[in-house]
Scaffold this motif. Structure first.
Motif, short mmCIF file in Angstrom:
data_model
loop_
_atom_site.label_atom_id
_atom_site.label_comp_id
_atom_site.label_asym_id
_atom_site.label_seq_id
_atom_site.Cartn_x
_atom_site.Cartn_y
_atom_site.Cartn_z
N LEU A 1 -28.79 0.92 49.51
CA LEU A 1 -27.62 0.17 49.45
C LEU A 1 -26.93 0.17 48.32
O LEU A 1 -26.36 0.42 48.48
N GLY A 2 -27.88 0.81 46.87
CA GLY A 2 -26.77 0.82 45.79
C GLY A 2 -26.20 3.16 45.86
O GLY A 2 -25.21 2.28 45.24
N VAL A 3 -26.61 3.75 46.30
CA VAL A 3 -25.85 4.80 46.81
C VAL A 3 -24.80 4.87 47.81
O VAL A 3 -23.54 5.18 47.14
N LEU A 4 -24.79 3.61 48.63
CA LEU A 4 -24.06 3.04 49.90
C LEU A 4 -22.93 3.13 49.28
O LEU A 4 -21.45 2.63 48.71
N LEU A 5 -22.91 1.69 48.65
CA LEU A 5 -22.66 0.58 48.08
C LEU A 5 -21.39 1.66 47.06
O LEU A 5 -20.11 1.43 46.77
N GLY B 1 -21.11 4.61 46.12
CA GLY B 1 -20.73 5.81 46.77
C GLY B 1 -19.17 5.30 47.40
O GLY B 1 -18.45 5.08 46.69
N ILE B 2 -18.85 3.79 47.42
CA ILE B 2 -18.24 3.48 48.42
C ILE B 2 -17.40 2.96 47.53
O ILE B 2 -16.05 3.17 47.68
N SER B 3 -17.66 3.08 47.07
CA SER B 3 -16.77 1.91 45.36
C SER B 3 -16.39 3.10 44.60
O SER B 3 -14.98 2.97 43.97
N GLY B 4 -16.92 4.04 44.08
CA GLY B 4 -16.70 4.86 43.10
C GLY B 4 -15.47 5.79 44.37
O GLY B 4 -14.43 6.84 43.29
N LEU B 5 -15.77 5.99 45.54
CA LEU B 5 -14.63 7.24 45.91
C LEU B 5 -13.78 6.12 46.43
O LEU B 5 -12.19 7.14 46.85
N HIS B 6 -13.55 5.10 47.22
CA HIS B 6 -12.84 4.56 47.64
C HIS B 6 -11.52 3.86 46.79
O HIS B 6 -10.19 4.14 46.46
N GLY B 7 -12.16 3.47 45.78
CA GLY B 7 -11.78 3.31 44.76
C GLY B 7 -11.13 1.38 45.47
O GLY B 7 -11.45 0.97 46.20
N GLY B 8 -9.76 1.12 44.24
CA GLY B 8 -8.94 -0.25 45.15
C GLY B 8 -9.60 -1.52 45.15
O GLY B 8 -10.48 -2.27 44.15
N TRP B 9 -9.18 -2.16 45.90
CA TRP B 9 -9.94 -3.00 46.42
C TRP B 9 -11.03 -3.44 46.69
O TRP B 9 -12.11 -4.31 46.67
N LEU B 10 -11.21 -2.57 47.14
CA LEU B 10 -13.53 -2.57 47.87
C LEU B 10 -13.97 -2.32 46.06
O LEU B 10 -14.62 -2.88 46.23
N ASP B 11 -13.37 -1.07 45.81
CA ASP B 11 -13.90 -0.85 44.66
C ASP B 11 -13.88 -3.15 43.74
O ASP B 11 -15.20 -3.07 42.69
N LEU B 12 -12.65 -2.56 43.36
CA LEU B 12 -12.87 -4.25 42.84
C LEU B 12 -13.65 -5.48 42.75
O LEU B 12 -14.64 -5.94 42.64
N ARG C 1 -17.11 -6.73 41.57
CA ARG C 1 -17.21 -8.36 40.99
C ARG C 1 -18.63 -9.32 42.26
O ARG C 1 -19.24 -9.27 41.40
N LEU C 2 -18.83 -8.51 42.72
CA LEU C 2 -20.22 -8.60 43.39
C LEU C 2 -21.23 -8.43 42.80
O LEU C 2 -21.97 -9.18 42.69
N ILE C 3 -21.14 -7.16 42.02
CA ILE C 3 -22.69 -6.63 41.24
C ILE C 3 -22.59 -8.13 39.90
O ILE C 3 -23.77 -7.90 40.11
N GLU C 4 -21.74 -8.32 39.41
CA GLU C 4 -21.66 -8.33 38.43
C GLU C 4 -22.11 -10.26 38.67
O GLU C 4 -22.59 -10.96 38.81
N ILE C 5 -21.75 -10.97 39.99
CA ILE C 5 -22.24 -12.24 40.77
C ILE C 5 -23.66 -11.86 40.57
O ILE C 5 -24.64 -12.54 40.28
N LEU C 6 -24.20 -10.46 41.36
CA LEU C 6 -25.99 -10.78 41.64
C LEU C 6 -26.66 -10.46 40.72
O LEU C 6 -27.50 -11.20 40.04
N ARG D 1 -23.89 1.25 40.16
CA ARG D 1 -22.97 1.11 38.96
C ARG D 1 -23.24 2.39 38.58
O ARG D 1 -22.00 3.88 38.05
N VAL D 2 -24.62 3.11 38.38
CA VAL D 2 -24.91 4.47 37.94
C VAL D 2 -23.94 5.77 39.47
O VAL D 2 -23.15 6.04 38.70
N VAL D 3 -24.19 5.13 40.26
CA VAL D 3 -23.89 6.26 41.07
C VAL D 3 -22.06 5.89 40.99
O VAL D 3 -21.11 7.22 40.94
#
Lengths: 333, 368
Positions: B178-182, B184-195, B199-204, B247-249
């Protein structure tokens, strides 16, 4: 003959977003109405302080970023608004040499993999053929072909920069964008790399856009020089003319900062007050007026156009005909 | 000459070799790697190393102190023996007290027959590493003594090692995925998906763990076995545990995106997939390995802690935390201090994992 590169009114504005919703509250005008041309076998230098838009201009030309407006005619084709996939065949024609020889080579690949990558992704899948070309390129940049299987960590900064040049030349480009290619190197190595570039240009007829801030290097390599200030070209002239008779106060100040290797000459350095203007909120009129010692009230309101004062010599200054500027006599060599 | 050869070897060394050379210099990490490996070997062959059926209770044998193996017999020859226990009634308290009886020696043998089990859950066998020549091992062999119910502590400890070291693996693997996948998406795609992902990570990350465990432990069906309950909980925890790695990825992807060698690959026309898998992933794979080697001990310690508190595994399951639960009160400790020996492997394995993780992290970037 059409120039290799013809940039017309290039603009790149970065939006400034604020708040939760990312509302656009302003623009950083990193590149604002920049035009120039480069011919085959010619080197144009782009000089200016940090943050004046040199690097943004070069990245726009390579289409690493998309320009906001303007035309970039590369061998007659406008590439300013091309999509990624349409850009691909043109990409191989223009390559880049990077500033930092340490971060520009992937430490996990051998030299032959690094130089061979452009060949591989452009369809040269035969290993023997590719290795032969890599060896040829290494010879071209004067590195022993025996080093092919080494990793970048085994090379010095100058050697790494040669590897970077070999990679840039792999696809027979017609344009090379060199972004401060020697500023990270020792002075003794700088000379070798600069001379290599000049030699390769003679041999391969490359057009080079040379981005730099070191004027003594610029004087040595370039045919023409464009001086940028806050996203605009303020002076564009053949190298010899620019250094001998600068017509813009900013150029004069830059030139006065070049160290002259003559102990009998007293340095008469013009120290510019203040920082480079903020490109998100540039001064009115002439962007340079708050730092200019010749500025009048007129400079604060009227935006100067880029005017050709002599053949091939354009200046963006309202008072260029009224003021007499100092120059740097080229050292006799 | 030899110097030139050495220089050449470094010049053509691959990343893996450089990592190994640097890791090799970190002696503590090297030793720790050996220890961790040994622990996992024990976990793999737990039933073979145990010699007594871990659930075999007998009130008569309760609280027998550890009995050493006597390596030499009366004549001074090498002849490993243990003495079978014999009960004697204390004339004052009338309590039955067991003591080793020198008149009843038993030979200690290797690869003896014992209780039946399935090796790796596949091959039925009854061979055990240790056993006694005549009679049953549960009457003679007490390497670490017994607990209140007369169960052999050594055998239970070995089986607890198996449970404690493996139950977190699936959770860590899921966090990793999950960490690498999400990330990776967050870092590569950026924009609203990253945002959104950030926020999801912060809540969890703001959910406190222990109350969550308590709630989950109560919420899963009570018909489930305690191992199954725990397994379910580790998986739910891994749904939260991926945030750190993500976050690391993401950070690595963001940093790499700006690297000049990535721009160079882009400019020469390399495809996006090639850039991700040829240039980006190899340069943070080692960081992920190091992150995992630090996530595993966290999982082990949380199992031990929660089981000790009664929230994780519960008897009859055997784990380090469950065994430590027996050593919870002062009376037991006074009467049977050997029950505390379970704390030792916990400390050793956690330390070993941490040193190993440190060593890996230092070696992970041989160019730094």
């Amino acid at each position: 003959m059409t120039p290799v590169l013809d940039v017309r009114s290039l603009r790149k504005h970065f939006p400034i977003r604020t708040g939760m919703l990312g509302r656009v509250s302003g623009h950083v005008k990193a590149v604002d109405d920049v035009s120039f041309t480069i011919d085959r076998g010619e080197t144009l230098s782009l000089v200016g302080e940090s943050g004046c838009g040199k690097t943004t201009t070069s990245r726009c030309i390579l289409r690493a970023i998309a320009p906001t407006a303007g035309e970039i005619l590369f061998q007659g084709n406008d590439i300013a608004q091309l999509q990624r996939k349409d850009l691909r065949p043109l990409r191989r024609q223009m390559q880049m040499i990077f500033q930092d020889p340490f971060s520009s080579l992937n430490p996990r690949m051998t030299i032959s993999e690094i130089i061979g990558e452009p060949l591989l992704v452009n369809g040269m899948t035969n290993n023997a053929e590719r290795n032969a070309r890599v060896a040829e390129l290494l010879t071209l940049v004067q590195l022993p072909t025996a080093y092919m299987n080494r990793f970048p960590h085994a090379f010095s900064g100058g050697q790494r920069q040669r590897i970077g040049i070999a990679r840039a030349l792999a696809l027979h480009p017609s344009l090379i964008v060199a972004d401060e290619p020697v500023s990270a190197l020792d002075v003794s190595v700088q000379a070798q790399i600069v001379n290599l570039l000049i030699e390769l240009q003679d041999r391969l007829g490359l057009a080079i856009l040379f981005v730099a801030h070191d004027l003594s290097v610029v004087k040595h390599v370039s045919h023409r020089v464009a001086v940028m200030y806050v996203g605009r070209i303020v002076e564009l002239a053949p190298t010899r003319t620019l250094f001998a008779t600068p017509r813009h106060p900013y150029t004069e100040a830059l030139l006065s900062a070049v160290p002259v290797p003559d102990p009998r000459r007293r340095a008469s350095r013009i120290v510019l007050e203040g920082d480079v203007a903020d490109p998100s909120n540039p001064p009115t009129g002439c962007h340079f007026h708050p730092r200019c010692r010749y500025a009048t009230d007129r400079c604060k309101v009227e935006t100067p156009p880029l005017v050709e004062v002599a053949p091939g010599h354009a200046v963006r200054c309202l008072r260029t005909d009224e003021i007499a500027l100092g120059s740097v006599t080229p050292p006799q060599n | 000459m030899s110097e030139a050869v050495a220089e050449n070897r470094v010049a053509v060394a691959t990343q893996r070799q450089l990592i190994w050379w640097r890791f090799r210099k970190h002696k503590l990490a090297l030793i720790s790697a050996g220890i961790v490996l040994a622990f996992y070997l024990v976990a793999a062959f737990a039933d073979s190393i145990a010699y007594t059926e871990p659930f075999d209770t007998q009130a008569a044998r309760s609280y027998i102190p550890p009995q050493p193996i006597r390596w030499f017999d009366a004549n001074g020859n090498f002849h490993p023996q243990v003495f079978a226990l014999k009960g004697k009634r204390d004339p004052r308290t009338f309590k039955l007290a067991y003591a080793p009886d020198p008149n009843e020696p038993r030979d200690v043998v290797l690869f003896a027959h014992g209780y039946g089990y399935k090796l790796f859950g596949l091959f039925p066998t009854d061979r055990h590493l240790l056993g006694v020549s005549d009679g049953k091992p549960q009457d003679a062999l007490f390497l670490l003594g017994t607990d209140q119910l007369g169960r052999d502590v050594f055998s239970r400890l070995v089986l607890a090692t198996q449970t404690s070291l493996t139950i977190g693996l699936v959770g860590v693997a899921m966090s990793l995925l999950l960490g690498v996948l999400l990330g990776g998406i967050s870092g590569l795609h950026g924009g609203w998906l990253d945002l959104g992902i950030q926020r999801l990570i912060e809540i969890l990350r703001s959910i406190p763990t222990i109350p969550l465990w308590m709630g989950l432990a109560a919420a899963v069906p009570n018909t489930w076995s305690s191992q199954r309950v725990y397994f379910a909980i580790t998986i739910i925890i891994s749904l939260i545990g991926w945030t750190e790695l993500a976050r690391v990825v993401r950070g690595r992807f963001l940093a790499l995106r700006e690297e000049d060698f990535i721009t160079a690959a882009e400019l020469c026309g390399a495809s996006r997939l090639r850039i991700i898998f040829k240039h980006m992933v190899p340069s943070f794979l080692s960081h992920i390995i190091a992150a995992v080697s630090l996530a595993l001990p966290a999982m082990i310690i949380s199992e031990t802690t929660l089981s000790f508190l009664g929230l994780g595994l519960r008897p009859p399951a055997i784990s380090w935390g469950v065994l430590l639960q027996d050593a919870q009160n002062l009376q037991t400790l006074g009467l049977a201090p050997w029950l505390l020996v379970v704390a030792l492997p916990v400390i050793v394995v956690i330390l070993a994992f941490n040193f190993l993780g440190d060593g890996l992290r230092d070696a992970a970037d041989p160019y730094g």
